[in-house]
Design a protein around this motif. Structure first.
Motif, PDB file in Angstrom:
ATOM      1  N   GLU A  69      -4.483  -2.960  -7.327  1.00  0.00           N
ATOM      2  CA  GLU A  69      -5.778  -2.809  -6.648  1.00  0.00           C
ATOM      3  C   GLU A  69      -5.826  -3.534  -5.312  1.00  0.00           C
ATOM      4  N   ARG A  70      -5.113  -4.635  -5.156  1.00  0.00           N
ATOM      5  CA  ARG A  70      -5.199  -5.370  -3.880  1.00  0.00           C
ATOM      6  C   ARG A  70      -4.534  -4.598  -2.742  1.00  0.00           C
ATOM      7  N   SER A  96       2.222   1.775  -3.442  1.00  0.00           N
ATOM      8  CA  SER A  96       1.160   2.197  -4.360  1.00  0.00           C
ATOM      9  C   SER A  96       0.767   3.648  -4.115  1.00  0.00           C
ATOM     10  N   ARG A 129      -9.625   2.498 -19.211  1.00  0.00           N
ATOM     11  CA  ARG A 129      -9.503   1.065 -18.949  1.00  0.00           C
ATOM     12  C   ARG A 129      -9.914   0.296 -20.219  1.00  0.00           C
ATOM     13  N   ARG A 143       0.834  -1.208   0.000  1.00  0.00           N
ATOM     14  CA  ARG A 143       0.000   0.000   0.000  1.00  0.00           C
ATOM     15  C   ARG A 143       0.869   1.259   0.000  1.00  0.00           C
ATOM     16  N   TYR A 175      -3.965   0.605 -13.678  1.00  0.00           N
ATOM     17  CA  TYR A 175      -4.971  -0.275 -13.080  1.00  0.00           C
ATOM     18  C   TYR A 175      -5.484  -1.328 -14.060  1.00  0.00           C
ATOM     19  N   SER A 200      -7.143   0.924  -3.596  1.00  0.00           N
ATOM     20  CA  SER A 200      -8.279   1.012  -4.509  1.00  0.00           C
ATOM     21  C   SER A 200      -8.047   2.132  -5.519  1.00  0.00           C
ATOM     22  N   LEU A 201      -8.717   2.038  -6.656  1.00  0.00           N
ATOM     23  CA  LEU A 201      -8.621   3.086  -7.662  1.00  0.00           C
ATOM     24  C   LEU A 201      -9.071   4.430  -7.091  1.00  0.00           C
ATOM     25  N   SER A 258      -2.454  -4.635 -12.074  1.00  0.00           N
ATOM     26  CA  SER A 258      -3.082  -3.639 -11.204  1.00  0.00           C
ATOM     27  C   SER A 258      -2.621  -3.766  -9.744  1.00  0.00           C
TER      28      SER A 258
END
Length: 301
Positions: A214-215, A99, A243, A96, A207, A218-219, A212
């Motif tokens: 994403e895990r 990211s 996307r 995280r 993404y 979040s976007l 991505s």
């Protein structure tokens, strides 16, 4: 590393005594992504000293007169680029943090004043120009008819959004194309596809499901951090469009990669099965178009 360039690491010393770790990226094969080494160098030179996390651009051999192939020399920066290690990071807090820092680095890029730096959009409609660019490559390289992919280019033209502002777009920003160390992104790499366009394009590409983050983040959280750093808000619908655009773009790149191998332009075995990637891209693109998120936005529009 990479599919079409060889990397040479060395230390350079200037007459004044300055020493700097460097890397030379030299083209060694027909590329599956058409690019201009001189244009990439110009972008990186414009970014020198800007605060955007890009390596310093030091030298250019545009046509290979010195090194035998088009090449650029860049500052060699610390960190690792492994997409696999990043995406499989066992510590979700580290994932995280990285990211979130990628969102900040992306925001720094998109707030960069490219006009003051002397860069040129080259067209009055950069969004349309990107669609035209990838469609032209698809038509030039396809080995068989792809009616769904051909239809999707028309769909993109009909639904292209208006950017909140034009930014310098990296064009291939994703895990594997940035260096990271600890919990910090140290450099954005591989600027071959950089251009002026909609900043949402980079976020849609980051993404993309194949790579991505994403895990970890979040976007919506990525967009919030990006907005705070860049100073402007990217509409979520623009990201949804990109996307879809990303799947079309990846399909066009896959068609070109398959052609480069089939035509004998490269012996890179990574390209031997790239034509098989196209159907999944088309399925994903059509799925996004049929999604509740897109249809809800269409109804509101």
């Amino acid at each position: 590393g990479g599919n079409a360039r060889r990397a040479y690491a060395f230390d350079a010393q200037w007459a004044g005594g300055r020493t700097l770790p460097c890397i030379m990226l030299s083209q060694v094969a027909v590329k599956h992504v058409e690019s201009d080494t001189a244009a990439e160098y110009a972008v990186l030179r414009a970014l020198n000293g800007s605060g955007v996390r890009a390596p310093e651009a030091l030298a250019l051999d545009a046509n290979g007169a010195i090194t035998g192939a088009p090449a650029i020399v860049l500052e060699r920066m610390e960190g690792e680029a492994s997409a696999v290690d990043f995406l499989k990071q066992p510590d979700s807090a580290v994932g995280r943090a990285l990211s979130e820092d990628l969102a900040r680095a992306t925001g720094d890029l998109h707030r960069f004043d490219w006009r003051a730096a002397g860069l040129d959009a080259g067209t009055a409609d950069p969004v349309r120009a990107q669609i035209d660019h990838w469609e032209a490559g698809f038509l030039r390289h396809r080995l068989e008819p792809h009616p769904v992919l051909a239809w999707l280019f028309g769909w993109l033209r009909d639904h292209a959004p208006r950017p909140p502002r034009l930014s310098l777009v990296h064009g291939d920003l994703r895990p594997g194309n940035f260096l990271y160390q600890g919990q910090r992104v140290t450099a954005l790499l591989d600027w071959e596809m950089a251009h002026i366009g909609d900043p949402a394009e980079d976020i849609g590409w980051i993404y993309r499901a194949l790579w991505s983050p994403e895990r970890f983040l979040s976007l919506d959280d990525f967009l919030a951090i990006h907005a705070e750093r860049s100073g402007f808000v990217i509409p979520r619908r623009n990201v949804l469009f990109y996307r879809i655009f990303s799947e079309v773009k990846f399909a066009a790149i896959s068609v070109a990669a398959a052609h480069s191998f089939a035509s004998g332009g490269t012996g890179n075995l990574r390209h031997i099965d790239r034509a098989a990637k196209v159907p999944e891209c088309l399925r994903l693109a059509l799925g996004w178009i049929a999604s509740e998120d897109w249809e809800a936005g269409d109804a509101a529009a």
